[in-house]
Design an enzyme around this catalytic site. Structure first.
Site, short mmCIF file in Angstrom:
data_model
loop_
_atom_site.label_atom_id
_atom_site.label_comp_id
_atom_site.label_asym_id
_atom_site.label_seq_id
_atom_site.Cartn_x
_atom_site.Cartn_y
_atom_site.Cartn_z
N ASP A 81 0.82 -1.20 0.00
CA ASP A 81 0.00 0.00 0.00
C ASP A 81 0.86 1.26 0.00
O ASP A 81 2.03 1.24 0.38
CB ASP A 81 -0.92 -0.02 1.23
CG ASP A 81 -2.24 0.70 0.99
OD1 ASP A 81 -2.30 1.53 0.07
OD2 ASP A 81 -3.20 0.42 1.72
N GLU A 112 3.26 5.18 -3.62
CA GLU A 112 3.51 6.32 -4.52
C GLU A 112 4.90 6.96 -4.32
O GLU A 112 5.45 7.39 -5.35
CB GLU A 112 2.41 7.39 -4.32
CG GLU A 112 1.03 6.93 -4.72
CD GLU A 112 0.34 6.10 -3.63
OE1 GLU A 112 -0.61 5.38 -3.94
OE2 GLU A 112 0.80 6.16 -2.47
N ASP A 169 -8.02 4.37 -3.47
CA ASP A 169 -9.16 4.61 -2.58
C ASP A 169 -10.22 5.45 -3.30
O ASP A 169 -10.49 6.60 -2.95
CB ASP A 169 -8.69 5.30 -1.31
CG ASP A 169 -7.72 4.45 -0.52
OD1 ASP A 169 -7.77 3.23 -0.65
OD2 ASP A 169 -6.91 5.01 0.24
#
Length: 981
Positions: A575, A578, A656
């Site tokens: 997760d 980025e 998300d």
């Protein structure tokens, strides 16, 4: 004429050309590029490098490009004329002007693929990394050379009928990117890949890792830069902003821009060094929670043009221009804003009303409206790529006979896709998080009890003690025996995936160990940034660009989560890759938070973090096994992605996302463009992640009273449509915040939402022989599973803009429903073939658009004529049963071919050649099916099996029957069999 000839001769004499094997270097007489180098990579790929400096830089091995073989000497030619240099491979030719350095590309037959560079086709600007982007002093610091680079732009003319796809995954419901703008950076719900493909059957991959832009190379403008502004009374100078809080108290003020896109800055020296608009300047002391805000007035363009707007929003928002609703209501949760783009034609000097209605979704919320500088249509529709920082311009021109060959060229350059485990194609259940060991195990047990097929259950974040993020340890009161939890999952024939972030609380031993080596990004703890958990904890992300840091990161995981748990974790959810150190910050501050990296500044290496992070896990896990027997396949799911990610057995999901119909529709374009970016496995949070309060309240009401109000009806239909959609993409996975996403928590078992999910889940598992063959093709043939219609039906001009239909493999055309209460939808049937309704097998001629039924329980799905689909047995998990009987559906109307791929499903023996293929052919003229001789073998392979061949013809439709279809039964023992039907 004579003077022109003499000038051309002088130009040709001025240019310098150096040749060395498959590489030619040109020093052109004019143009910004002082050096241009062309390199033949293979028959279909030419590399181009250019710089405005005197020499090309020496560069390290690319992060995205894998080492390439030198082409054979007889596979290319390099020729020189007085005016140009021509580099010719078998299927591609590049011509460089000696006078200007302009490059033009052709296919092997001489047909123009990419027109010559437009105007100043290559432009360069010297770039020095701004001090504020560098982050902390001390630790790993960039060298003087690493602080400097080039900003570059390349631009090519593009014909009117060209279309562009790829660039990763973005959320504005944009598919064909011709004439559009896209900022390329990584963020939650946004994945940027520096690869674009054309319907002209070529692609451009540029080897750069920094922030880039496709389309307009300039930043969006504040409104006052493009328009004269007038308030709602018509007074020039600004718009009118009216803020009304939940108690009805109003505040009115002038607004010269709408740019409230960043959260409250942290109190640190670096965070306060900001631009105008870089910090939030909404009314001080005004409570946005429950407020209503209206920005209104008039805008008068300085030029006649198509104006390209970008809207940044959280909460509910609508936009009106010229009395028309140009942005119907959209919503995003306060902590996770979204960007949406729209265009409006406007005439110079013609004043039009602008009205923005905004309901913030909390005390911290975001709103911004900006506009791209007006440009001519030719400028807008050119192929333009801008890169903020690199050592040089470095790109690969990739050609092919079709888009599959173009994507194959991309994977030649960046690495083959791994063959993912078979179970990854089954259903995955997740929720925002299971909070206890018992919750997770009992959920899987309920699936088994209800006989709903499932393979993978996911433990999302926060399984650790509250103040120990990054410790990789389970909180003992909630997870008393993690080993037992994994054993229980496996005893129920499930797989276990766990979330691991590259994030560490500063008090954890893992943070301290990494930090001692200088392998942590320290700007966040230095600026005293606290996250949202409990009282809030200081944290940092590790530097995945350092090889030593990657090894330590994996070792820490291995000790606690992999070898430490008996090597029983089946997959990794990586997760925030980025990396997402802090939400909603200015771009410059994001760079300061994410570096400096071991390789150089985060400005230069801004977009590639997820790639090197995936490298850590892939090579880490494989290093534990060292090629031993039954080594399980690595599988990663990451929230970001980059060119080359596929070689590390990595899939991406779309982050998300919100839970609205427009969010579902946006996933269609996001998934198609991501797949056309060359990375074959993609998925999403089916049902959306962030939930509107109205849905939460509707579920709470139902839990108390059993009453299904209108919002709950919509919620259930939304979930149903999204699950139907999810059955026809590479990854089939349900996930999201509360309300809970297990199907029995969405609707009771007598409800159509429940029954529809069970139908499509069962169908997905019966398609397993088909789906796993596609996965095999992705590895061995560079295949793309989720296929925009342009991939298979290029030449039909209708398909280049179709964004809500696609092929899953060669046979199935999925047509999801993206609107509430829709019970039909328009479907285009490509002209190259006829089509069959999957459920009824009714025949439809190609080359027409029809409105077709779409009842609550079903989405339209069609099968192309000539398709061959192997259906397997009904199963509860992916390897419950061997496909001893395959119902082989054959759809008449064209010749067809299918290659059935099989192996052991979970290990790496396929790398040793242990797999089998069976080629199946259908001859439409004779209605005969040939099942070819099996090639290859592997442990556990079926030596004998049965094929029940079911021929579907236009004149004899029959409902899909996978229980006991009537067909021609064939015993197959591995030798060729031909059957006439």
């Amino acid at each position: 004429m004579f003077i022109s000839f003499m000038m051309a001769a002088l130009v040709s004499r001025a240019a310098i050309v150096d040749r060395m094997g498959h590489i030619v270097t040109i020093h052109p007489d004019g143009g910004q590029a002082k050096v241009i180098r062309l390199e033949v990579v293979n028959d279909r790929i030419i590399r181009v490098r250019a710089t405005s400096k005197d020499d090309l830089p020496q560069k390290m091995q690319s992060l995205m490009i894998v080492p390439q073989q030198v082409p054979a000497k007889n596979s290319y030619t390099i020729t020189e004329t007085p005016e140009s240099i021509e580099v010719i491979a078998k299927q591609v030719r590049a011509v460089v002007s000696k006078a200007t350095g302009e490059v033009c590309f052709y296919d092997g037959l001489g047909k123009t693929l990419l027109l010559k560079e437009s105007g100043n086709g290559k432009q360069f600007w010297d770039f020095t990394v701004p001090e504020r982007e560098l982050g902390l002093k001390g630790g790993v610091q960039p060298t003087e050379a690493q602080l400097h680079g080039l900003t570059w732009q390349m631009k090519f003319d593009s014909p009117d009928d060209e279309a562009f796809y790829g660039l990763g995954q973005h959320q504005s419901e944009e598919f064909n990117m011709k004439g559009r703008n896209e900022d390329l950076f990584q963020y939650n719900t946004k994945v940027s890949v520096p690869f674009v493909v054309s319907n002209k059957n070529y692609g451009l991959l540029w080897d750069a890792y920094s922030y880039c832009r496709f389309g307009n190379p300039h930043d969006y403008l504040q409104l006052h830069r493009a328009f004269k502004l007038y308030d709602k009374q018509g007074r020039e100078g600004h718009l009118t902003g009216t803020y009304t809080d939940r108690l009805g108290k109003s505040l009115v003020r002038g607004e010269d821009s709408i740019y409230y896109e960043y959260g409250t800055p942290v109190k640190s020296e670096i965070a306060l060094k900001t631009d105008n608009g870089g910090i939030r300047n909404l009314p001080l002391g005004f409570n946005l929670a429950g407020a209503h805000v209206v920005y209104e007035g008039f805008i008068e363009p300085y030029a006649t043009s198509q104006y390209q707007f970008i809207l940044y929003y959280a909460g509910y928002i609508k936009v009106y221009i010229g009395g028309k609703e140009v942005v119907p209501e959209r919503w995003r949760t306060a902590w996770n804003p979204n960007a949406y783009k729209f265009n409006v034609e406007m005439a110079k000097g013609v004043r039009q009303q602008l009205r923005i209605e905004w309901q913030p979704d909390g005390s911290e919320s975001y709103c911004g409206l900006r506009v791209a500088e007006p440009r001519s249509q030719k400028e807008r529709e050119s192929l333009s790529i801008w890169c903020e920082m690199a050592q040089d311009m470095d790109y690969y021109f990739v050609t092919g006979q079709n888009l599959d060959e173009v994507i194959s060229g991309y994977r030649t350059l960046t690495g083959k896709a791994s063959l993912y485990p078979k179970w990854a194609l089954g259903f995955w259940q997740s929720r925002e998080r299971y909070k206890t060991q018992e919750e997770l195990v009992s959920t899987l047990a309920e699936f088994r009890k209800r006989q709903i097929p499932i393979d993978n259950i996911v433990q999302d974040w926060n399984y650790w003690p509250e103040d120990q993020w990054g410790s990789h340890e389970f909180e003992s009161s909630r997870y008393p025996n993690p080993q037992q939890m994994l054993d229980s999952v496996h005893q129920m024939h499930g797989r276990f995936m766990i979330s691991v972030w590259p994030k560490f609380y500063v008090n954890t031993d893992n943070y301290k160990e990494l930090d001692e080596k200088g392998w942590m990004y320290n700007q966040s703890p230095t600026d005293d940034i606290h996250d949202w958990v409990g009282r809030g904890y200081k944290n940092g992300f590790y530097d995945a660009y350092d090889a030593g840091a990657r090894k330590m990161f994996w070792r820490q995981m291995d000790e606690k989560l992999y070898t430490g748990l008996g090597k029983k974790v089946d997959a990794w959810w990586m997760d925030a890759s980025e990396p997402n150190v802090r939400d909603c910050t200015p771009m410059w501050y994001r760079k300061a938070l994410c570096g400096p990296t071991a390789l150089g500044t985060s400005t230069e290496y801004f977009n590639a973090y997820s790639l090197v992070n995936a490298d850590a896990i892939y090579h880490g896990q494989r290093g534990v096994w060292k090629g031993k027997k039954d080594e399980p396949r690595v599988f990663l799911l990451t929230r970001s992605g980059f060119a080359g990610e596929q070689r590390y057995s990595t899939a991406t999901w779309s982050g998300d996302i919100g839970t609205r119909w427009e969010d579902m529709r946006a996933q269609m374009t996001a998934g198609l463009n991501y797949s056309m970016s060359g990375i074959p496995f993609w998925g999403m949070d089916q049902g959306g992640f962030c939930v509107e309060n109205r849905y939460v309240q509707a579920q709470q009401l139902y839990d108390r009273t059993g009453q299904e109000n209108e919002d709950l009806k919509e919620w259930r239909e939304l979930q149903s449509r999204w699950n139907q959609f999810g059955a026809f993409i590479p990854l089939f996975r349900s996930h999201g915040q509360w309300p809970l996403r297990e199907i029995w928590n969405i609707a009771p078992d007598n409800h159509p939402a429940y029954q529809s999910f069970v139908f499509y889940d069962n169908l997905r598992y019966q398609l397993m022989p088909y789906l796993y063959s596609l996965a095999g093709w992705a590895h061995f043939k560079d295949y793309t599973l989720m296929r925009a219609l342009i991939m298979d039906f290029n030449g039909d001009h209708e398909v280049k803009d179709i964004a809500d239909q696609w092929m899953l493999g060669p046979a199935l055309m999925a047509c999801p429903v993206g609107y509430y209460k829709a019970r039909n939808r328009s479907v285009y049937f490509p002209q190259q073939c006829g089509w069959y309704n999957l459920y009824t097998n009714e025949y439809v001629e190609g080359g027409q658009r029809l409105v077709v039924d779409a009842p609550y329980e079903q989405i339209p799905v069609f099968v192309r004529a000539g398709a061959i689909i192997p259906f397997g047995p009904k199963m509860q998990w992916s390897d419950e049963k061997a496909a001893q009987l395959i119902n082989l559906y054959v759809y008449a109307g064209q010749d067809g071919h299918f290659q059935l791929y099989e192996d052991e499903g979970t290990n790496y023996n396929y790398e040793k050649g242990l797999f089998s293929t069976i080629d199946i052919h259908y001859d439409d003229a004779t209605h005969s099916v040939t099942i070819g001789a099996r090639k290859g073998q592997f442990s556990g392979m079926l030596k004998t099996r049965r094929f029940n061949i079911v021929l579907i013809t236009p004149d004899a439709p029959q409902n899909l029957n996978l229980e006991n279809p009537s067909g021609r039964l064939v015993e197959y023992k591995g030798k060729e069999v031909t059957v006439e039907l």
